[in-house]
Design a protein around this motif. Structure first.
Motif, PDB file in Angstrom:
ATOM      1  N   ALA A 164       0.833  -1.199   0.000  1.00 56.70           N
ATOM      2  CA  ALA A 164       0.000   0.000   0.000  1.00 56.70           C
ATOM      3  C   ALA A 164       0.870   1.251   0.000  1.00 56.70           C
ATOM      4  O   ALA A 164       0.576   2.230  -0.706  1.00 56.70           O
ATOM      5  CB  ALA A 164      -0.919  -0.006   1.218  1.00 56.70           C
ATOM      6  N   LEU A 165       1.956   1.208   0.761  1.00 56.46           N
ATOM      7  CA  LEU A 165       2.865   2.362   0.832  1.00 56.46           C
ATOM      8  C   LEU A 165       3.600   2.567  -0.492  1.00 56.46           C
ATOM      9  O   LEU A 165       3.636   3.677  -1.035  1.00 56.46           O
ATOM     10  CB  LEU A 165       3.862   2.157   1.972  1.00 56.46           C
ATOM     11  N   VAL A 166       4.170   1.478  -1.021  1.00 53.61           N
ATOM     12  CA  VAL A 166       4.947   1.578  -2.265  1.00 53.61           C
ATOM     13  C   VAL A 166       4.057   1.983  -3.438  1.00 53.61           C
ATOM     14  O   VAL A 166       4.426   2.833  -4.253  1.00 53.61           O
ATOM     15  CB  VAL A 166       5.652   0.237  -2.561  1.00 53.61           C
ATOM     16  N   THR A 167       2.879   1.372  -3.518  1.00 55.14           N
ATOM     17  CA  THR A 167       1.975   1.661  -4.638  1.00 55.14           C
ATOM     18  C   THR A 167       1.515   3.110  -4.637  1.00 55.14           C
ATOM     19  O   THR A 167       1.298   3.700  -5.700  1.00 55.14           O
ATOM     20  CB  THR A 167       0.755   0.720  -4.592  1.00 55.14           C
ATOM     21  N   SER A 168       1.378   3.691  -3.464  1.00 56.51           N
ATOM     22  CA  SER A 168       0.957   5.090  -3.372  1.00 56.51           C
ATOM     23  C   SER A 168       1.942   6.018  -4.079  1.00 56.51           C
ATOM     24  O   SER A 168       1.553   7.040  -4.661  1.00 56.51           O
ATOM     25  CB  SER A 168       0.825   5.509  -1.903  1.00 56.51           C
ATOM     26  N   PHE A 169       3.233   5.675  -4.028  1.00 55.99           N
ATOM     27  CA  PHE A 169       4.248   6.473  -4.720  1.00 55.99           C
ATOM     28  C   PHE A 169       4.448   6.014  -6.162  1.00 55.99           C
ATOM     29  O   PHE A 169       4.764   6.813  -7.044  1.00 55.99           O
ATOM     30  CB  PHE A 169       5.592   6.366  -3.976  1.00 55.99           C
TER      31      PHE A 169
END
Length: 240
Positions: A224-229
């Protein structure tokens, strides 16, 4: 009520308690069926609870807004359930720490593949730009995906549908796929499930093995964190 045989139903259908009860009963039934089939992938309780409740709402002419007035109590429990993932994570912290390097490599590879592949396929199919943008964050939890879609001026509702379908498909195929490819390490199996199929995949992973569930929860959170960027960058480079 004597003059109208449907008046009792009209009264009950406006009660939030009815839809909460329907949701819990349907899921309990589908979960019992899943357990009776020894957790067969095609007996996924989320999949069958979803279409049964959907069909019931259509048959009774009930709006989603009315249904959610009761089901929101289950929705509220998503927060505590997510926090509760910390318990098995803490209990298996040594095993998690020892696997940190391969997890990070898999995280980058999986996140990039999930976003780039769906964007390229959607572009190849000639789908409208807003649809492509809505599909891009399909492999993260619905709340995050809807937030990403909204930031890209896409359709959050379509993003949520894509997330649910991705989660169900991932939960169904993950065990047969891992068995067919000979992947026996439950750390890898669980991480793959969480990375590709977020919360629904994580629930499936916990059904199979606790270690798989722990690593699936980690993958779900980190993805979720990586995909947000990642999504904004991929969209800028690949979407016309």
């Amino acid at each position: 009520m004597k003059d109208n045989p449907f008046s009792l139903w009209v009264y009950l259908s406006q009660s939030p308690l009815l839809w909460l009860t329907v949701t819990l009963m349907v899921y309990a039934t589908t979960d019992a069926v899943s357990l009776a089939t020894r957790r067969h992938p095609l007996a996924n309780p989320v999949l069958h609870a979803m279409w049964i409740i959907g069909a019931f709402l259509l048959a009774t002419g009930t709006s989603y807004t009315t249904y959610f007035a009761g089901a929101q109590f289950v929705h509220f429990l998503l927060g505590p359930a997510t926090v509760a993932l910390a318990v098995p994570l803490y209990e298996n912290r040594k095993r998690v720490v020892s696997s940190i390097v391969p997890m990070l490599v898999a995280l980058v590879a999986g996140s990039v593949t999930a976003v780039v592949s769906v964007v390229l396929l959607a572009e190849f199919a000639g789908l409208p730009r807003d649809v492509v943008l809505s599909l891009a964050p399909k492999s993260v939890t619905a709340g995050v995906a809807m937030g990403i879609a909204e930031s890209l001026h896409a359709d959050p509702s379509l993003a949520a549908v894509a997330v649910i379908l991705t989660g169900i498909m991932g939960a169904i195929i993950v065990s047969p796929l891992m068995n067919r490819t000979g992947v026996t390490d439950f750390r890898a199996r669980g991480f793959a499930a969480g990375l590709a199929a977020h919360g629904i995949g994580t629930a499936r992973a916990f059904q199979v093995d606790e270690i798989a569930g722990v690593f699936s929860g980690i993958a779900m959170s980190l993805n979720a964190l990586v995909t947000s960027f990642l999504v904004p960058m991929v969209v800028t480079l690949l979407v016309r």
